[in-house]
Design a protein around this motif. Sequence first.
Motif, PDB file in Angstrom:
ATOM      1  N   VAL A  35       8.664  11.907 -10.493  1.00 57.78           N
ATOM      2  CA  VAL A  35       7.317  12.382 -10.970  1.00 57.78           C
ATOM      3  C   VAL A  35       7.418  13.824 -10.818  1.00 57.78           C
ATOM      4  O   VAL A  35       6.884  14.539 -11.495  1.00 57.78           O
ATOM      5  CB  VAL A  35       6.373  11.617 -10.075  1.00 57.78           C
ATOM      6  N   LEU A  36       7.609  14.130  -9.555  1.00 58.61           N
ATOM      7  CA  LEU A  36       7.609  15.574  -9.189  1.00 58.61           C
ATOM      8  C   LEU A  36       8.589  16.488 -10.234  1.00 58.61           C
ATOM      9  O   LEU A  36       8.068  17.857 -10.478  1.00 58.61           O
ATOM     10  CB  LEU A  36       8.086  15.883  -7.856  1.00 58.61           C
ATOM     11  N   ARG A  37       9.666  16.020 -10.615  1.00 60.16           N
ATOM     12  CA  ARG A  37      10.600  16.876 -11.451  1.00 60.16           C
ATOM     13  C   ARG A  37       9.904  16.751 -12.812  1.00 60.16           C
ATOM     14  O   ARG A  37      10.207  17.796 -13.671  1.00 60.16           O
ATOM     15  CB  ARG A  37      11.920  16.015 -11.497  1.00 60.16           C
ATOM     16  N   LEU A  91       0.985  -1.266   0.079  1.00 58.28           N
ATOM     17  CA  LEU A  91      -0.035  -0.117  -0.052  1.00 58.28           C
ATOM     18  C   LEU A  91       1.049   1.338  -0.120  1.00 58.28           C
ATOM     19  O   LEU A  91       0.570   2.237  -0.759  1.00 58.28           O
ATOM     20  CB  LEU A  91      -0.885  -0.092   1.285  1.00 58.28           C
ATOM     21  N   VAL A  92       1.955   1.312   0.812  1.00 56.91           N
ATOM     22  CA  VAL A  92       2.849   2.176   1.034  1.00 56.91           C
ATOM     23  C   VAL A  92       3.844   2.521  -0.197  1.00 56.91           C
ATOM     24  O   VAL A  92       3.733   3.431  -1.245  1.00 56.91           O
ATOM     25  CB  VAL A  92       3.765   2.257   2.092  1.00 56.91           C
ATOM     26  N   ALA A  93       4.496   1.242  -0.361  1.00 52.80           N
ATOM     27  CA  ALA A  93       5.458   1.331  -1.539  1.00 52.80           C
ATOM     28  C   ALA A  93       5.031   1.346  -3.261  1.00 52.80           C
ATOM     29  O   ALA A  93       5.717   1.898  -3.790  1.00 52.80           O
ATOM     30  CB  ALA A  93       6.283  -0.087  -1.343  1.00 52.80           C
ATOM     31  N   CYS A  94       3.672   0.903  -3.350  1.00 53.41           N
ATOM     32  CA  CYS A  94       3.115   0.900  -4.664  1.00 53.41           C
ATOM     33  C   CYS A  94       2.108   1.854  -5.068  1.00 53.41           C
ATOM     34  O   CYS A  94       1.928   2.037  -6.273  1.00 53.41           O
ATOM     35  CB  CYS A  94       2.832  -0.642  -4.959  1.00 53.41           C
ATOM     36  N   ASP A  95       1.442   1.936  -3.976  1.00 52.02           N
ATOM     37  CA  ASP A  95       0.212   2.882  -4.340  1.00 52.02           C
ATOM     38  C   ASP A  95       0.311   4.400  -3.569  1.00 52.02           C
ATOM     39  O   ASP A  95      -0.367   5.549  -4.211  1.00 52.02           O
ATOM     40  CB  ASP A  95      -1.039   2.414  -3.365  1.00 52.02           C
ATOM     41  N   ILE A  96       1.369   4.706  -2.755  1.00 50.10           N
ATOM     42  CA  ILE A  96       1.463   5.876  -2.044  1.00 50.10           C
ATOM     43  C   ILE A  96       2.837   6.547  -2.869  1.00 50.10           C
ATOM     44  O   ILE A  96       2.671   7.577  -3.443  1.00 50.10           O
ATOM     45  CB  ILE A  96       1.599   6.263  -0.606  1.00 50.10           C
ATOM     46  N   HIS A  97       3.819   5.758  -2.622  1.00 53.23           N
ATOM     47  CA  HIS A  97       5.234   6.576  -2.721  1.00 53.23           C
ATOM     48  C   HIS A  97       5.353   6.668  -4.336  1.00 53.23           C
ATOM     49  O   HIS A  97       5.977   8.043  -4.535  1.00 53.23           O
ATOM     50  CB  HIS A  97       6.374   5.321  -2.275  1.00 53.23           C
ATOM     51  N   PRO A  98       4.993   5.860  -5.090  1.00 54.49           N
ATOM     52  CA  PRO A  98       5.385   6.228  -6.601  1.00 54.49           C
ATOM     53  C   PRO A  98       4.852   7.758  -7.147  1.00 54.49           C
ATOM     54  O   PRO A  98       5.443   8.309  -7.921  1.00 54.49           O
ATOM     55  CB  PRO A  98       4.821   5.125  -7.351  1.00 54.49           C
ATOM     56  N   LEU A  99       3.446   8.084  -6.361  1.00 57.67           N
ATOM     57  CA  LEU A  99       2.913   9.261  -6.716  1.00 57.67           C
ATOM     58  C   LEU A  99       3.560  10.408  -6.240  1.00 57.67           C
ATOM     59  O   LEU A  99       3.410  11.610  -6.790  1.00 57.67           O
ATOM     60  CB  LEU A  99       1.726   9.264  -6.510  1.00 57.67           C
ATOM     61  N   ASN A 130       9.442  19.989 -14.755  1.00 58.53           N
ATOM     62  CA  ASN A 130      10.486  20.363 -15.839  1.00 58.53           C
ATOM     63  C   ASN A 130       9.491  20.168 -17.089  1.00 58.53           C
ATOM     64  O   ASN A 130       9.998  20.827 -18.317  1.00 58.53           O
ATOM     65  CB  ASN A 130      11.710  19.538 -15.878  1.00 58.53           C
ATOM     66  N   THR A 131       8.714  19.365 -17.305  1.00 56.24           N
ATOM     67  CA  THR A 131       8.019  19.172 -18.495  1.00 56.24           C
ATOM     68  C   THR A 131       6.619  19.994 -18.464  1.00 56.24           C
ATOM     69  O   THR A 131       6.382  20.339 -19.600  1.00 56.24           O
ATOM     70  CB  THR A 131       7.581  17.403 -18.690  1.00 56.24           C
ATOM     71  N   TRP A 132       5.893  19.744 -17.652  1.00 53.29           N
ATOM     72  CA  TRP A 132       4.398  20.586 -17.559  1.00 53.29           C
ATOM     73  C   TRP A 132       4.512  21.655 -16.997  1.00 53.29           C
ATOM     74  O   TRP A 132       3.388  22.653 -16.789  1.00 53.29           O
ATOM     75  CB  TRP A 132       3.670  19.426 -16.947  1.00 53.29           C
ATOM     76  N   ASN A 133       5.734  22.293 -16.493  1.00 54.80           N
ATOM     77  CA  ASN A 133       5.806  23.535 -15.709  1.00 54.80           C
ATOM     78  C   ASN A 133       4.651  23.702 -14.446  1.00 54.80           C
ATOM     79  O   ASN A 133       4.200  24.827 -14.248  1.00 54.80           O
ATOM     80  CB  ASN A 133       5.565  24.713 -16.541  1.00 54.80           C
ATOM     81  N   VAL A 134       4.279  22.624 -13.826  1.00 50.52           N
ATOM     82  CA  VAL A 134       3.527  22.767 -12.779  1.00 50.52           C
ATOM     83  C   VAL A 134       4.111  23.461 -11.401  1.00 50.52           C
ATOM     84  O   VAL A 134       5.008  23.384 -10.979  1.00 50.52           O
ATOM     85  CB  VAL A 134       2.899  21.161 -12.192  1.00 50.52           C
ATOM     86  N   GLN A 139       4.786  25.092  -7.874  1.00 51.26           N
ATOM     87  CA  GLN A 139       5.028  24.366  -6.655  1.00 51.26           C
ATOM     88  C   GLN A 139       3.931  23.944  -5.706  1.00 51.26           C
ATOM     89  O   GLN A 139       3.866  22.816  -5.163  1.00 51.26           O
ATOM     90  CB  GLN A 139       6.359  25.113  -5.793  1.00 51.26           C
ATOM     91  N   ALA A 140       3.245  24.938  -5.471  1.00 53.33           N
ATOM     92  CA  ALA A 140       1.982  24.677  -4.672  1.00 53.33           C
ATOM     93  C   ALA A 140       1.190  23.569  -5.326  1.00 53.33           C
ATOM     94  O   ALA A 140       0.630  23.057  -4.448  1.00 53.33           O
ATOM     95  CB  ALA A 140       1.065  26.063  -4.610  1.00 53.33           C
ATOM     96  N   GLU A 141       0.844  23.544  -6.470  1.00 56.10           N
ATOM     97  CA  GLU A 141       0.156  22.469  -7.149  1.00 56.10           C
ATOM     98  C   GLU A 141       0.890  20.967  -6.971  1.00 56.10           C
ATOM     99  O   GLU A 141       0.209  19.906  -6.639  1.00 56.10           O
ATOM    100  CB  GLU A 141      -0.099  22.849  -8.632  1.00 56.10           C
ATOM    101  N   ARG A 142       2.177  21.006  -6.956  1.00 60.03           N
ATOM    102  CA  ARG A 142       2.744  19.708  -7.024  1.00 60.03           C
ATOM    103  C   ARG A 142       2.825  19.307  -5.417  1.00 60.03           C
ATOM    104  O   ARG A 142       2.377  18.126  -5.259  1.00 60.03           O
ATOM    105  CB  ARG A 142       4.380  19.913  -7.303  1.00 60.03           C
ATOM    106  N   ASP A 143       2.843  20.253  -4.556  1.00 61.57           N
ATOM    107  CA  ASP A 143       2.609  19.775  -3.214  1.00 61.57           C
ATOM    108  C   ASP A 143       1.207  19.402  -2.826  1.00 61.57           C
ATOM    109  O   ASP A 143       1.133  18.379  -2.132  1.00 61.57           O
ATOM    110  CB  ASP A 143       3.112  21.180  -2.208  1.00 61.57           C
ATOM    111  N   ALA A 144       0.209  20.107  -3.402  1.00 62.45           N
ATOM    112  CA  ALA A 144      -1.083  19.573  -3.170  1.00 62.45           C
ATOM    113  C   ALA A 144      -1.170  18.138  -3.782  1.00 62.45           C
ATOM    114  O   ALA A 144      -2.020  17.373  -3.018  1.00 62.45           O
ATOM    115  CB  ALA A 144      -2.126  20.610  -3.834  1.00 62.45           C
ATOM    116  N   TRP A 145      -0.614  17.766  -4.913  1.00 64.95           N
ATOM    117  CA  TRP A 145      -0.741  16.342  -5.503  1.00 64.95           C
ATOM    118  C   TRP A 145      -0.094  15.533  -4.465  1.00 64.95           C
ATOM    119  O   TRP A 145      -0.997  14.557  -4.191  1.00 64.95           O
ATOM    120  CB  TRP A 145      -0.191  16.514  -6.899  1.00 64.95           C
ATOM    121  N   VAL A 146       0.877  15.801  -3.915  1.00 65.98           N
ATOM    122  CA  VAL A 146       1.577  14.907  -3.020  1.00 65.98           C
ATOM    123  C   VAL A 146       0.659  14.712  -1.530  1.00 65.98           C
ATOM    124  O   VAL A 146       0.530  13.521  -1.116  1.00 65.98           O
ATOM    125  CB  VAL A 146       3.177  15.455  -2.491  1.00 65.98           C
TER     126      VAL A 146
END
Length: 222
Positions: free
Chosen positions: A118-120, A105-113, A124-128, A130-137
Amino acid sequence: MTQDSLHLYSYWRSSAAYRVRIGLNLKGLRYETVPVHLLRDGGQQHSAEYKAVNPQELVPALRHGTRTIRQSLAILEYLDEAWPNAPLLPVAARDRARVRAMALLVACDIHPLNNLRVLRYFENTWNVPQAERDAWVQHWIEQGFGALEELLEEPATGAYCHGDVPSIADCCLVPQVYNARRFGVDVAAFPHIARIEATCLALPAFADARPELQPDAPQGQA
């Protein structure tokens, strides 16, 4: 099996490497840290030298003699099979399944996201921003922790995620709680998780594996 020549390719703040450090400590195994800085020089994990160690260009990797084991959960199970003392998995099949489910649950469903790559990519690619990246996490950690909190209400939970002996589930949980705090998640909203983390960190095996205590951690890091 001999414990000589254990080398852990690690980055101080990698939660996957953190899991393995805990497992090694619980087993009482000596190992040498081989730092792989995930940000320096464009990411040392992308170097040809490290790609020869792990073609996925991820940490951790564990070298035991001439053999290299990759993927944190595979490494933890390898340690458990090679050094059965201080087992990281329960004896009964149903109990092992429960522990593995929580670890996954942790290693496959939470951590990869909320992984660095992923955050980089978002940055770097979608120019998301910082606040939106943090909200995603935060969203994916809170969703995963909500489910795990319910699982920890089951009678099989004890001092730790399962019973009164640390398991691979605890090895995965504690680093993810560290990540949760980094991204501003209110861990107190998950009382079972918060309690188990505190119980784990009271053990030297967990406390000594903390990111800020690693040889490659920046000086003064808290």
